[in-house]
Design an enzyme around this catalytic site. Structure first.
Site, PDB file in Angstrom:
ATOM      1  N   ALA A  63     -20.521 -26.596  73.605  1.00  0.00           N
ATOM      2  CA  ALA A  63     -19.214 -27.088  73.857  1.00  0.00           C
ATOM      3  C   ALA A  63     -18.994 -28.382  73.695  1.00  0.00           C
ATOM      4  O   ALA A  63     -20.086 -29.467  73.135  1.00  0.00           O
ATOM      5  CB  ALA A  63     -19.067 -26.821  75.361  1.00  0.00           C
ATOM      6  N   GLY A 102     -22.647 -21.937  73.469  1.00  0.00           N
ATOM      7  CA  GLY A 102     -21.299 -21.413  72.964  1.00  0.00           C
ATOM      8  C   GLY A 102     -21.347 -21.277  71.535  1.00  0.00           C
ATOM      9  O   GLY A 102     -21.164 -20.075  70.612  1.00  0.00           O
ATOM     10  N   GLU A 105     -23.517 -18.033  71.401  1.00  0.00           N
ATOM     11  CA  GLU A 105     -22.886 -16.962  71.889  1.00  0.00           C
ATOM     12  C   GLU A 105     -21.811 -16.427  70.582  1.00  0.00           C
ATOM     13  O   GLU A 105     -21.701 -15.353  70.393  1.00  0.00           O
ATOM     14  CB  GLU A 105     -22.235 -17.396  73.097  1.00  0.00           C
ATOM     15  CG  GLU A 105     -22.948 -17.441  74.232  1.00  0.00           C
ATOM     16  CD  GLU A 105     -22.012 -17.657  75.512  1.00  0.00           C
ATOM     17  OE1 GLU A 105     -22.106 -17.119  76.548  1.00  0.00           O
ATOM     18  OE2 GLU A 105     -21.735 -18.916  75.347  1.00  0.00           O
ATOM     19  N   GLU A 125     -27.177 -23.807  79.199  1.00  0.00           N
ATOM     20  CA  GLU A 125     -26.052 -24.016  80.156  1.00  0.00           C
ATOM     21  C   GLU A 125     -26.819 -24.290  81.463  1.00  0.00           C
ATOM     22  O   GLU A 125     -26.156 -24.978  82.284  1.00  0.00           O
ATOM     23  CB  GLU A 125     -25.270 -22.702  80.367  1.00  0.00           C
ATOM     24  CG  GLU A 125     -24.234 -22.739  79.099  1.00  0.00           C
ATOM     25  CD  GLU A 125     -24.656 -21.923  77.752  1.00  0.00           C
ATOM     26  OE1 GLU A 125     -24.001 -21.738  76.857  1.00  0.00           O
ATOM     27  OE2 GLU A 125     -25.991 -21.650  77.687  1.00  0.00           O
TER      28      GLU A 125
END
Length: 697
Positions: A63, A102, A105, A125
């Site tokens: 992020a 992310g 992901e 995270e």
């Protein structure tokens, strides 16, 4: 088309390139650009396969921290990942550097993944009090199975490319440094072989294999010990379990619900503060980024005991040659033997190879003469807390060491300026306070003397990074930041027991707050003799240090874990503290000697007196400029003393409690006792009157 994401075609491969320095973070511009570039590739009739690749030193590293705390702008990451996954053309992710959070992901939303051998992947995270919220908990276990997915997601640790290949996270690992070439080569192979779209969401083999197993309950049981008091690791398990019990879309919905629960948890704020504070402490107030840093390629250490040996291991682990000097060959041999044993134990556990054991031991040399420090760039004194001995050592170092060598003391309490006065180079003298065990604990409390040069300050902070410590630069006073506050807590803990509490009651209040151990169990771990020597040193210096029942323990050779008896007793092979009736009697006798009538003490009083006295002292430390920022104090306590990171450090925690609440209690205890340590800090009073917090300073 976004400036940070571009699309172009190379032959029959459509290339989506992210270029958003420094780490290609998933900002709104990147997310929007990814969707637009993907659509361009899907509409390009000559593109048979699409390739996602990043410029710079890394793949998408997670992020965008610049957007933390701001409302999410569409498209959200889940929608972006779904767009890639739903592409009717195969999409290949080419990974270099790190694919984290992310970033991973996003890669899991692609149909194939190729990684350079130097790459690492992970879902960290949980370290921010969260869980992967864009499908990581649903897609990763479809590739790895439940156990490995749980290990990665609940720990937040990275795996390297080779391990990722073995786990099924990536399809191919390539050597070399040209990620674009590796990605294009693999994408062309996919095109040439006519490989189909392969969506991770549709993979079921690993799901079926682990469905109905007890892996989730076993994992939760393990977390009760490893993640005691933490919120998000258990939510991570719930989310991964949903991947095995629910259809994919329902699992995604459950992941989102659990993600929002983590977002609403107060632990998230503490962990995010800790995350940013750890990065901020390296920026020293008043120290220019352009300050020269001295080369440190050889290190000398005085003392081969527990601290000296542990410090030596830090440098050897970083590939830096070390010379340890001891007074007697027997002590030197013993110290080197313990270092080897520590390395051998790590090798047995698979943490390092036997070759690494030998390589690191080869970097550590023993000596009985200070003459072997002549070429050292840095010498660290690690003998016990005695000012006369330390000054004698520094006078010797001053006569032996080359000009420009940094002379450091590992003292945990003593005056750096007085130590420096034994030399003709006080500008090169500094404190480097390692924490025990020095080869494990992450904190390095670097202590500036009044004459320590900026160059030396910058160098010891750079050394901290090099040996993978979290360095915090603090000022010079008795106990510096950490031990100065700890001594206040220790004095209150002692008083509470004197007044009627038990050591185990005090310790339980602290462990319930989130500390890994309480005040008295920590004393046993460090060694009762350590505190005893400090008190004796202060008494010898003319300070009025009251007698205590802890002195009696030291005099009876109950020195803690190392003698199997201290405040608590211990069984062979166990570190579990066991209350000891003999100590209860010793405390009762001490109360009688001192004329103290025992009373019932509440847990709330213990919490206030142990913690609020620390906050008041922390405020005084800030007033005096011993610490530049409250976050410096927070990091000292998180990494040096086990303050729970999810509470953000003692000063952040104080802001959450409310400084007015703390000041009211401090004033009450000051009125009751008249004790100097309860005298309210002027800074604390000012912040309350202005309605401000430590974090706003």
């Amino acid at each position: 088309m976004s400036e940070v994401v571009t699309y172009n075609r190379e032959d029959n491969i459509g290339v989506i390139t992210v270029d958003y320095p420094p780490v290609n973070a998933l900002s709104h511009a990147v997310r929007s650009g990814l969707v637009a570039a993907l659509e361009q590739g899907r509409q390009d009739p000559d593109a048979k396969v699409l390739l996602l690749v990043c410029e710079g030193r890394t793949f998408i590293a997670g992020a965008d921290i610049r957007e933390f705390g701001k409302p999410m702008q569409e498209p959200g990451l889940s929608a972006v990942v779904a767009e890639f996954e739903n592409s009717d053309k195969p999409v290949v992710a080419a990974i270099h550097g790190t694919a984290l959070g992310g970033g991973l992901e996003t890669a899991l939303g692609c149909h194939y993944r190729v990684a350079l051998s130097s790459a690492k992947v992970g879902l960290p995270e949980v370290k921010l009090g969260l869980l992967p919220g864009a499908g990581g908990t649903q897609r990763l276990p479809r590739l790895t199975g439940a156990q490995k997915a749980l290990e990665m997601i609940t720990s937040g640790e990275f795996v390297d490319a080779r391990d990722a290949l073995a786990l099924g996270i990536v399809d191919v690992v390539e050597e070399g440094s040209d990620v674009r070439a590796a990605g294009l080569g693999f994408a062309r192979k996919i095109a040439d072989e006519g490989k189909p779209v392969r969506r991770v969401r549709d993979l079921t083999d690993k799901i079926e294999a682990d469905k109905g197993s007890d892996v989730f309950e076993q994992f939760r049981a393990g977390l009760e010990k490893k993640a005691r008091g933490l919120f998000s690791p258990f939510k991570c398990v719930d989310a991964v379990e949903a991947a095995f019990n629910l259809p994919f879309d329902a699992g995604m919905k459950r992941e989102r619900e659990l993600f929002m629960e983590c977002m609403d948890s107060p632990q998230r704020g503490g962990l995010i503060h800790s995350f940013f504070a750890e990065r901020e402490v390296s920026k020293v107030k008043g120290l220019s980024k352009d300050t020269p840093v001295r080369d440190v390629t050889s290190v000398g250490i005085i003392g081969a005991g527990t601290m000296g040996g542990g410090i030596a291991m830090n440098f050897a682990n970083a590939g830096i040659a070390v010379t340890i000097v001891e007074v007697k060959q027997e002590a030197l041999d013993k110290g080197l033997g313990i270092i080897r044993k520590n390395y051998e134990n790590s090798a047995k556990k698979g943490r390092i190879t036997q070759q690494q054991v030998e390589d690191r031991m080869a970097l550590i040399n023993g000596s009985l003469t200070y003459d072997d420090f002549r070429d050292a760039d840095l010498v660290i004194e690690a003998v016990f807390e005695n000012m006369a001995i330390k000054k004698e050592i520094f006078a010797k170092l001053d006569s032996v060491c080359k000009p420009g060598a940094i002379l450091a003391s590992n003292t945990s309490t003593l005056d750096i300026d007085e130590i420096a006065s034994a030399t003709k180079r006080p500008e090169d003298v500094v404190g480097m306070h390692f924490f025990s065990p020095a080869n494990v604990m992450k904190l390095l409390e670097n202590v500036r003397g009044s004459k320590t040069s900026d160059e030396v300050k910058a160098t010891v902070m750079a050394v901290a990074k090099k040996i993978r410590k979290v360095g915090v630069l603090v000022g010079n006073c008795h106990g510096f930041v950490g031990n100065r506050m700890l001594h206040k807590r220790g004095a209150e803990a002692m008083s509470l027991v004197n007044e009627g509490a038990t050591p185990q009651q005090v310790d339980k209040v602290l462990t319930d707050l989130g500390y890994p151990m309480g005040q008295f169990a920590m004393s046993d771990l460090a060694g009762i003799d350590v505190g005893y020597r400090i008190r004796e040193e202060r008494r010898n210096a003319g300070e009025d240090v009251a007698p205590s029942w802890m002195d009696k323990l030291a005099e009876q050779n109950r020195l803690g874990q190392k003698t199997m008896a201290g405040v608590y007793k211990y069984e062979e092979g166990s570190r579990k503290p066991i209350p000891d009736p003999e100590v209860d009697q010793l405390i009762a006798d001490f109360r009688k000697e001192q004329g103290i009538t025992s009373r019932a003490v509440t847990d709330q009083e213990i919490l206030e007196r142990c913690m609020y006295v620390m906050i008041n002292e922390g405020a005084k430390i800030l007033e005096e400029g011993i610490a530049d920022r409250s976050l410096d104090i927070d990091i000292v306590w998180i990494y040096g003393y086990g303050f729970p990171a999810y509470r953000g450090g003692p000063m952040f925690w104080a802001d959450q409690i409310g400084l007015d609440t703390i000041l009211n209690a401090v004033e009450k205890y000051y009125d009751d006792t008249g004790s100097e340590q309860w005298k309210p800090s002027a800074l604390l009073k000012r912040l309350v009157s202005e309605g401000k917090t430590f974090g706003e300073l």
